[in-house]
Enzyme design. Structure first.
Site, PDB file in Angstrom:
ATOM      1  N   THR A   1       0.822  -1.205   0.000  1.00 46.34           N
ATOM      2  CA  THR A   1       0.000   0.000   0.000  1.00 46.34           C
ATOM      3  C   THR A   1       0.855   1.253   0.000  1.00 46.34           C
ATOM      4  O   THR A   1       1.788   1.373   0.807  1.00 46.34           O
ATOM      5  CB  THR A   1      -0.927   0.011   1.233  1.00 46.34           C
ATOM      6  OG1 THR A   1      -1.665  -1.206   1.265  1.00 46.34           O
ATOM      7  CG2 THR A   1      -1.883   1.190   1.180  1.00 46.34           C
TER       8      THR A   1
ATOM      9  N   ASP B   1       1.742  -6.696  -4.774  1.00 46.29           N
ATOM     10  CA  ASP B   1       0.894  -7.605  -4.013  1.00 46.29           C
ATOM     11  C   ASP B   1       1.520  -8.992  -4.091  1.00 46.29           C
ATOM     12  O   ASP B   1       1.447  -9.665  -5.119  1.00 46.29           O
ATOM     13  CB  ASP B   1      -0.519  -7.622  -4.592  1.00 46.29           C
ATOM     14  CG  ASP B   1      -1.438  -8.613  -3.882  1.00 46.29           C
ATOM     15  OD1 ASP B   1      -1.009  -9.220  -2.873  1.00 46.29           O
ATOM     16  OD2 ASP B   1      -2.578  -8.789  -4.351  1.00 46.29           O
TER      17      ASP B   1
ATOM     18  N   TYR C   1      -4.572 -18.583  12.088  1.00 45.04           N
ATOM     19  CA  TYR C   1      -3.310 -17.865  12.253  1.00 45.04           C
ATOM     20  C   TYR C   1      -2.224 -18.814  12.752  1.00 45.04           C
ATOM     21  O   TYR C   1      -1.105 -18.834  12.210  1.00 45.04           O
ATOM     22  CB  TYR C   1      -3.499 -16.707  13.237  1.00 45.04           C
ATOM     23  CG  TYR C   1      -2.245 -15.913  13.496  1.00 45.04           C
ATOM     24  CD1 TYR C   1      -1.775 -14.998  12.556  1.00 45.04           C
ATOM     25  CD2 TYR C   1      -1.539 -16.062  14.679  1.00 45.04           C
ATOM     26  CE1 TYR C   1      -0.627 -14.264  12.789  1.00 45.04           C
ATOM     27  CE2 TYR C   1      -0.385 -15.325  14.931  1.00 45.04           C
ATOM     28  CZ  TYR C   1       0.062 -14.432  13.972  1.00 45.04           C
ATOM     29  OH  TYR C   1       1.212 -13.715  14.209  1.00 45.04           O
TER      30      TYR C   1
ATOM     31  N   ALA D   1      -2.105 -22.050  12.485  1.00 47.53           N
ATOM     32  CA  ALA D   1      -1.805 -23.021  11.432  1.00 47.53           C
ATOM     33  C   ALA D   1      -0.903 -22.415  10.363  1.00 47.53           C
ATOM     34  O   ALA D   1       0.033 -23.066   9.865  1.00 47.53           O
ATOM     35  CB  ALA D   1      -3.095 -23.532  10.804  1.00 47.53           C
TER      36      ALA D   1
END
Length: 249
Positions: free
Chosen positions: A44, A69, A159, A161
């Site tokens: 961003t 990205d 999260y 995992a």
């Protein structure tokens, strides 16, 4: 943070993803201050990226920010092109992109599952694969995970995992790339105050700090120090390991 002068990082070509905030920002600046040439990947545009660009410029002219990205193949290909153009190759890759998630398992839908997995695991796969041909023999790959990978966290199954997957990713990839002298390791931070005054309510932060052996929460510089160690000349026989930077929680 002032980096040690004997780390062997002077002139190294470094890519840090997710580098405009928190741990990524501290890591990018630490490499720059150690004399490395740094490319920072970020998603961003905005003030955090502009501020980091100014701070990096204060350490020298050989640093650049690239907006991409890294959860998409197209984004990682563009990032690889930028690394090729600005650095010609790569000595250190830091996979730092990640997002958190806090939701009860009963409410964990597929969209939320994939959001966390794509950012925390798939991005590391895509970036590393896209940059593989640019990694020099003897290079270092450092994945930024989390200590909950080894303990688990309620209301954060996806999260936990995702961060556990990074441990296996690094362990296995290190075995594949070891023939070229490329080392792959994971840094697993505990609770880290990435932005002082933001995030955890004071009473929760105080309680978590009290659970650590050192009596405080971690800082981005604490984690950056471990990343630089793994990337430097003092860790040339360290691969496939996970270093917990959690204050002994």
């Amino acid at each position: 943070m002032t980096a040690p002068s004997d780390t062997g990082l002077t002139g190294k070509r470094v890519l840090v993803t997710g580098g405009t905030r928190g741990i990524g920002r501290a890591t990018a600046l630490a490499f720059a201050r150690a004399g490395a040439r740094v490319v920072v990947g970020h998603r961003t545009a905005g003030e955090p990226a502009q501020e980091l660009a100014r701070d990096l410029a204060g350490t020298g002219p050989d640093h650049v920010l690239v907006q991409a990205d890294v959860t998409s193949a197209e984004g990682t290909a563009a990032l690889a092109d930028a690394v090729r153009e600005h650095l010609g190759g790569l000595d250190v890759l830091v996979n730092n992109v990640g997002v958190d998630g806090h939701v009860k398992f009963d409410d964990l839908d597929a969209e939320e599952w994939h959001r966390v997995i794509d950012h925390n695991v798939t991005s590391a796969y895509l970036v590393t694969r896209a940059l593989l041909g640019l990694l020099a023999d003897g290079a270092s790959v450092v994945n930024v995970g989390a200590s909950v990978a080894l303990r688990g966290r309620a209301f954060g199954v996806h999260y936990s995992a995702s961060k556990a997957a990074l441990v296996g990713f690094g362990r296995a990839l290190g075995k594949e790339l070891g023939g070229r002298g490329i080392r792959v390791n994971t840094v697993a931070p505990g609770v880290t105050e990435t932005e002082p005054g933001a995030g955890l309510p004071p009473q929760i932060a105080q309680r978590l700090a009290g659970m650590t052996a050192l009596g405080r929460l971690g800082t981005p510089d604490d984690v950056a120090g471990a990343v630089l160690y793994l990337a430097g000349d003092t860790a040339t026989y360290v691969t496939g390991t996970t270093i917990e930077v959690d204050g002994g929680i």
